[in-house]
Design a protein around this motif. Structure first.
Motif, mmCIF file in Angstrom:
data_model
loop_
_atom_site.group_PDB
_atom_site.id
_atom_site.type_symbol
_atom_site.label_atom_id
_atom_site.label_comp_id
_atom_site.label_asym_id
_atom_site.label_seq_id
_atom_site.Cartn_x
_atom_site.Cartn_y
_atom_site.Cartn_z
ATOM 1 N N LEU A 25 0.833 -1.198 0.000
ATOM 2 C CA LEU A 25 0.000 0.000 0.000
ATOM 3 C C LEU A 25 0.870 1.251 0.000
ATOM 4 C CD1 LEU A 25 -2.416 -1.186 2.835
ATOM 5 C CD2 LEU A 25 -3.028 -0.925 0.413
ATOM 6 N N SER A 26 2.108 1.077 0.435
ATOM 7 C CA SER A 26 2.946 2.241 0.763
ATOM 8 C C SER A 26 3.898 2.641 -0.356
ATOM 9 C CB SER A 26 3.751 1.936 2.026
ATOM 10 O OG SER A 26 4.631 0.861 1.763
ATOM 11 N N LYS A 27 3.676 2.123 -1.558
ATOM 12 C CA LYS A 27 4.517 2.554 -2.685
ATOM 13 C C LYS A 27 3.695 3.537 -3.524
ATOM 14 C CE LYS A 27 7.898 -0.935 -2.246
ATOM 15 N NZ LYS A 27 7.366 -1.564 -1.023
ATOM 16 N N GLY A 28 3.436 3.202 -4.785
ATOM 17 C CA GLY A 28 2.709 4.146 -5.628
ATOM 18 C C GLY A 28 1.314 4.480 -5.125
ATOM 19 N N LEU A 29 0.740 3.600 -4.301
ATOM 20 C CA LEU A 29 -0.625 3.847 -3.816
ATOM 21 C C LEU A 29 -0.641 4.856 -2.667
ATOM 22 C CD1 LEU A 29 -2.157 0.223 -3.973
ATOM 23 C CD2 LEU A 29 -2.256 2.039 -5.687
ATOM 24 N N ALA A 30 0.546 5.217 -2.187
ATOM 25 C CA ALA A 30 0.721 6.400 -1.324
ATOM 26 C C ALA A 30 0.248 6.292 0.124
ATOM 27 C CB ALA A 30 0.110 7.630 -1.994
ATOM 28 N N ALA A 31 -0.156 5.131 0.577
ATOM 29 C CA ALA A 31 -0.470 5.001 2.009
ATOM 30 C C ALA A 31 0.858 5.076 2.782
ATOM 31 C CB ALA A 31 -1.160 3.670 2.279
ATOM 32 N N PRO A 32 0.808 5.506 4.045
ATOM 33 C CA PRO A 32 2.082 5.676 4.759
ATOM 34 C C PRO A 32 2.776 4.362 5.124
ATOM 35 C CG PRO A 32 0.222 6.231 6.176
ATOM 36 C CD PRO A 32 -0.338 6.016 4.809
ATOM 37 N N VAL A 33 2.012 3.325 5.375
ATOM 38 C CA VAL A 33 2.561 2.066 5.902
ATOM 39 C C VAL A 33 1.710 0.895 5.425
ATOM 40 C CG1 VAL A 33 2.951 0.696 8.020
ATOM 41 C CG2 VAL A 33 3.277 3.175 8.086
ATOM 42 N N GLY A 34 2.342 -0.258 5.217
ATOM 43 C CA GLY A 34 1.552 -1.489 5.151
ATOM 44 C C GLY A 34 1.475 -2.186 3.811
ATOM 45 N N SER A 35 1.249 -3.480 3.922
ATOM 46 C CA SER A 35 1.066 -4.349 2.761
ATOM 47 C C SER A 35 -0.035 -5.343 3.091
ATOM 48 C CB SER A 35 2.342 -5.153 2.493
ATOM 49 O OG SER A 35 3.351 -4.346 1.957
#
Ligand code: TLP
Length: 357
Positions: free
Chosen positions: A200-210
């Motif tokens: 979630l924390s790459k291009g999708l821009a959430a701060p943390v987590g997968s």
């Protein structure tokens, strides 16, 4: 001071204002008791989108991959992975340290494992050989330059693996980039793999987590591995809330990152001494080789950083640029000018007297 254009990774993206609001307002509970409604919502949403029975929120892509491998492979077993895959290259030998398994490196074509090579690497039942427990694919493939594994290849690898009772895991840190670039849904892509991790924390821009997804039985075991690794968190809905927005609001815009990567790559190949394999520029990653310029990578990156553009060394003569939400088309065009200037004024190693000859 001019804006710093950070092309080191899509991991540097910052959460949107809406994500910050969602974090503040998230409904929470103790997730180790299974009582965090926001986490439960995120896990159900991810499972539904990927077409898997269950999903598990994990702290990072590395944790997702390692929980998956530890669940699928045991001590003294073997995992087939692409030679330059993240689980081999960048996870601090965690497959050996945690699962106690070894990685069999198989070279792919531009990062894409080939079914015949996978077939050849699967071990026979023999007292001398480890059992092949899993195959790990990387889609998109980071070190190959963000390449997408074609659906037909995924399907063939799954057939080969399943014929030998071997599980297929996908490191889909950038799964949604693969989907947007190929025009196939994440469900279509994931239909061919048993387990999948995406960030979630790459291009999708959430701060943390997968999220890690798979069958109910797999996720039940994975949940225990996550606990062992200290990943059982409590009121973690504050982190799941921006993850829900990542999945519902941030996917389509990845196409902009891909267009920006293409634009940057097209300018880079025009620069003297810079080579890019344009066939690999399918998503948001560009690997540029500056060998022909004779310029030292570290010196080049230092000068580039001084001039306001950040990128990463990705080999003795390679530089990686990654596009993402926090760099616009204008930023890319500004970066092109800066890169060209720095490249022009950089001294080749020999002229700088660094050749040692
Ligand atoms: N990749 C990072 C670095 O670790 C290299 C980056 O900047 O690209 N799988 C793939 C394919 C990845 O690219 C990454 C991160 C991970 C797994 C691990 O994710 P995190 O950083 O969340 O542990």
């Amino acid at each position: 001071m001019a804006k710093r254009i950070d092309l080191r990774s899509d991991t540097v993206t910052t959460p949107t204002d809406e994500m910050r609001q969602a974090m503040a307002n998230a409904e929470v509970g103790d997730d180790v008791y299974g009582e965090d409604p926001t986490v439960n919502h995120l896990e159900a949403l991810a499972a539904e989108m990927l077409g898997k029975e269950s999903a598990l929120f994990v702290t990072s892509g590395t944790q997702g991959n390692q929980v998956a491998i530890a669940t699928l492979a045991g001590r003294g077993e073997e995992v087939i992975a692409e030679a330059e895959s993240h689980i081999f290259f960048y996870e601090a030998a965690a497959v050996a340290a945690i699962a106690g398994a070894q990685i069999r490196q198989v070279k792919g074509a531009r990062g894409v494992l080939q079914p015949a090579d996978v077939q050849a690497a699967i071990r026979k039942l023999d007292v001398h050989q480890p059992r092949t427990a899993a195959i790990s694919l990387e889609n998109t493939h980071n070190r190959a330059g963000g390449t997408v594994t074609p659906l037909a290849v995924l399907q063939e690898i799954a057939q080969v693996a399943h014929a030998h009772q071997v599980a297929v895991h996908m490191d889909g840190a950038r799964l949604f980039n693969a989907a947007v670039a190929s025009g196939h849904s994440v469900k279509e892509i994931c239909a061919h793999v048993d387990t999948v991790q995406f960030c979630l924390s790459k291009g999708l821009a959430a701060p943390v987590g997968s999220l890690l997804a798979g069958s109910n039985a797999f996720i039940a075991q994975a949940r225990q591995w996550r606990k062992r690794l200290g990943g059982g968190l409590r009121q973690v809905g504050v982190l799941a809330a921006p993850g829900i927005l990542a999945l519902t609001k941030m996917v389509d815009r990845l196409a902009d990152d891909h267009a920006n990567a293409r634009l940057l790559a097209e300018h880079l190949v025009e620069m003297r001494g810079v080579a890019v394999d344009m066939e690999t520029v399918e998503t948001n990653i560009i690997i540029a080789d500056i060998a022909d310029s004779g310029v030292d990578v570290e010196a080049f990156l230092a000068d580039l950083g001084q001039a306001g553009v950040l990128a990463t060394a990705f080999g003795p003569t390679q530089v990686r640029f990654v596009t993402h939400k926090d760099v616009s088309r204008e930023d890319i065009l500004a970066a092109v000018d800066i890169i060209a200037q720095v490249m022009q004024s950089a001294q080749p190693i020999e002229e700088a007297g660094l050749s040692g000859g």
